[in-house]
Design a protein around this motif. Structure first.
Motif, PDB file in Angstrom:
ATOM      1  N   ASP A  13      46.130  29.774  60.276  1.00  0.00           N
ATOM      2  CA  ASP A  13      46.736  30.001  58.969  1.00  0.00           C
ATOM      3  C   ASP A  13      48.111  30.642  59.041  1.00  0.00           C
ATOM      4  OD1 ASP A  13      44.415  28.954  58.030  1.00  0.00           O
ATOM      5  OD2 ASP A  13      43.527  30.862  57.481  1.00  0.00           O
ATOM      6  N   SER A  14      48.419  31.326  60.128  1.00  0.00           N
ATOM      7  CA  SER A  14      49.725  31.987  60.198  1.00  0.00           C
ATOM      8  C   SER A  14      50.853  30.962  60.252  1.00  0.00           C
ATOM      9  CB  SER A  14      49.782  32.927  61.404  1.00  0.00           C
ATOM     10  OG  SER A  14      49.602  32.194  62.600  1.00  0.00           O
ATOM     11  N   ALA A  16      50.889  28.022  58.754  1.00  0.00           N
ATOM     12  CA  ALA A  16      51.061  27.501  57.400  1.00  0.00           C
ATOM     13  C   ALA A  16      51.758  28.527  56.505  1.00  0.00           C
ATOM     14  CB  ALA A  16      49.711  27.108  56.807  1.00  0.00           C
ATOM     15  N   VAL A  17      51.370  29.789  56.631  1.00  0.00           N
ATOM     16  CA  VAL A  17      52.010  30.836  55.829  1.00  0.00           C
ATOM     17  C   VAL A  17      53.471  30.985  56.235  1.00  0.00           C
ATOM     18  CG1 VAL A  17      52.008  33.319  55.356  1.00  0.00           C
ATOM     19  CG2 VAL A  17      49.866  32.049  55.353  1.00  0.00           C
ATOM     20  N   LEU A  18      53.757  30.930  57.537  1.00  0.00           N
ATOM     21  CA  LEU A  18      55.134  31.007  58.005  1.00  0.00           C
ATOM     22  C   LEU A  18      55.948  29.819  57.498  1.00  0.00           C
ATOM     23  CD1 LEU A  18      57.044  32.672  59.780  1.00  0.00           C
ATOM     24  CD2 LEU A  18      56.393  31.207  61.681  1.00  0.00           C
ATOM     25  N   ILE A  20      55.414  28.193  54.701  1.00  0.00           N
ATOM     26  CA  ILE A  20      55.646  28.435  53.273  1.00  0.00           C
ATOM     27  C   ILE A  20      56.779  29.440  53.076  1.00  0.00           C
ATOM     28  CG2 ILE A  20      54.629  29.429  51.181  1.00  0.00           C
ATOM     29  CD1 ILE A  20      51.949  28.215  52.110  1.00  0.00           C
ATOM     30  N   LEU A  21      56.776  30.524  53.847  1.00  0.00           N
ATOM     31  CA  LEU A  21      57.820  31.538  53.706  1.00  0.00           C
ATOM     32  C   LEU A  21      59.192  30.997  54.106  1.00  0.00           C
ATOM     33  CD1 LEU A  21      55.945  34.704  55.023  1.00  0.00           C
ATOM     34  CD2 LEU A  21      56.528  34.130  52.668  1.00  0.00           C
ATOM     35  N   GLY A 158      53.094  23.418  53.958  1.00  0.00           N
ATOM     36  CA  GLY A 158      52.335  24.628  54.248  1.00  0.00           C
ATOM     37  C   GLY A 158      51.151  24.803  53.314  1.00  0.00           C
ATOM     38  N   ILE A 159      51.355  24.547  52.039  1.00  0.00           N
ATOM     39  CA  ILE A 159      50.256  24.640  51.071  1.00  0.00           C
ATOM     40  C   ILE A 159      49.189  23.596  51.379  1.00  0.00           C
ATOM     41  CG2 ILE A 159      49.659  24.293  48.632  1.00  0.00           C
ATOM     42  CD1 ILE A 159      52.379  25.610  47.962  1.00  0.00           C
ATOM     43  N   LEU A 162      47.126  24.748  54.344  1.00  0.00           N
ATOM     44  CA  LEU A 162      46.140  25.776  53.978  1.00  0.00           C
ATOM     45  C   LEU A 162      44.971  25.186  53.195  1.00  0.00           C
ATOM     46  CD1 LEU A 162      48.323  28.837  52.906  1.00  0.00           C
ATOM     47  CD2 LEU A 162      46.841  28.656  54.903  1.00  0.00           C
TER      48      LEU A 162
END
Length: 183
Positions: A13-14, A16-18, A20-21, A158-159, A162
């Motif tokens: 998940d990191s 995907a979160v990265l 998105i950011l 990214g979304i 996730l």
């Protein structure tokens, strides 16, 4: 059901979160992203230049010294002028769009001479030509647009990553009888 496997959550998940950011930064602040890319590229060229200079002065000859000096100068110039890459790429994009419009207008004129339907097909090349001229004289807008689109695509990817991860893990039944090949 077992507890959370934090190791897998962080591993999968990191990213995907990265994404998105980073996508949000690209979409909302394209000039800052371009400047950051230019500064990092500048520091990389400076490091390559220093390495080549050291290699040249330790006995590898004049070639590495010349390459190192050029890389060092170019890297320091990029570091001092971070938006020059965006401006250059925007100008190149403007020239490409302008030439595409010019070529399209030539095709429209050929269709007109032959007697084919040309009135509505002339709209796209004229618009391309005018947009190309605008991009040549305002290259930063092209850079902003491209980076904003890339940022939006990164956020969407990214979304989706996730969502698909949690959808897949929701439907995989837990089975304790699975034999692990590593054990």
């Amino acid at each position: 059901m077992k507890g959370f496997d934090w190791k897998n959550i962080l591993r999968f998940d990191s990213g995907a979160v990265l994404m998105i950011l980073c996508g949000a930064v690209l979409a909302l602040k394209p000039d800052a992203a371009t400047a950051l890319i230019s500064v990092v590229l500048g520091w990389g060229l400076i490091a390559i230049g220093v390495g080549c200079l050291i290699s040249g002065f330790t006995g590898d000859g004049f070639g590495p010294i010349f390459t190192g000096a050029l890389a060092l100068l170019w890297g320091s110039w990029l570091h001092r002028n971070p938006l020059v890459i965006a401006s250059f790429l925007g100008t190149v994009l403007g020239i490409l769009v302008l030439t595409q419009g010019w070529r399209g207008m030539g095709e429209v004129l050929r269709r007109r001479r032959i007697g084919g339907f040309w009135v509505l097909t002339a709209v796209v090349p004229v618009v391309e030509f005018l947009v190309g001229i605008r991009l040549i004289f305002s290259p930063m807008s092209a850079s902003r647009m491209v980076l904003s689109i890339c940022g939006i695509v990164m956020v969407i990817c990214g979304i989706c990553s996730l969502v698909s991860r949690y959808k897949v893990t929701k439907y995989i039944p837990e089975y304790d009888g699975i034999i692990d090949a590593d054990e």
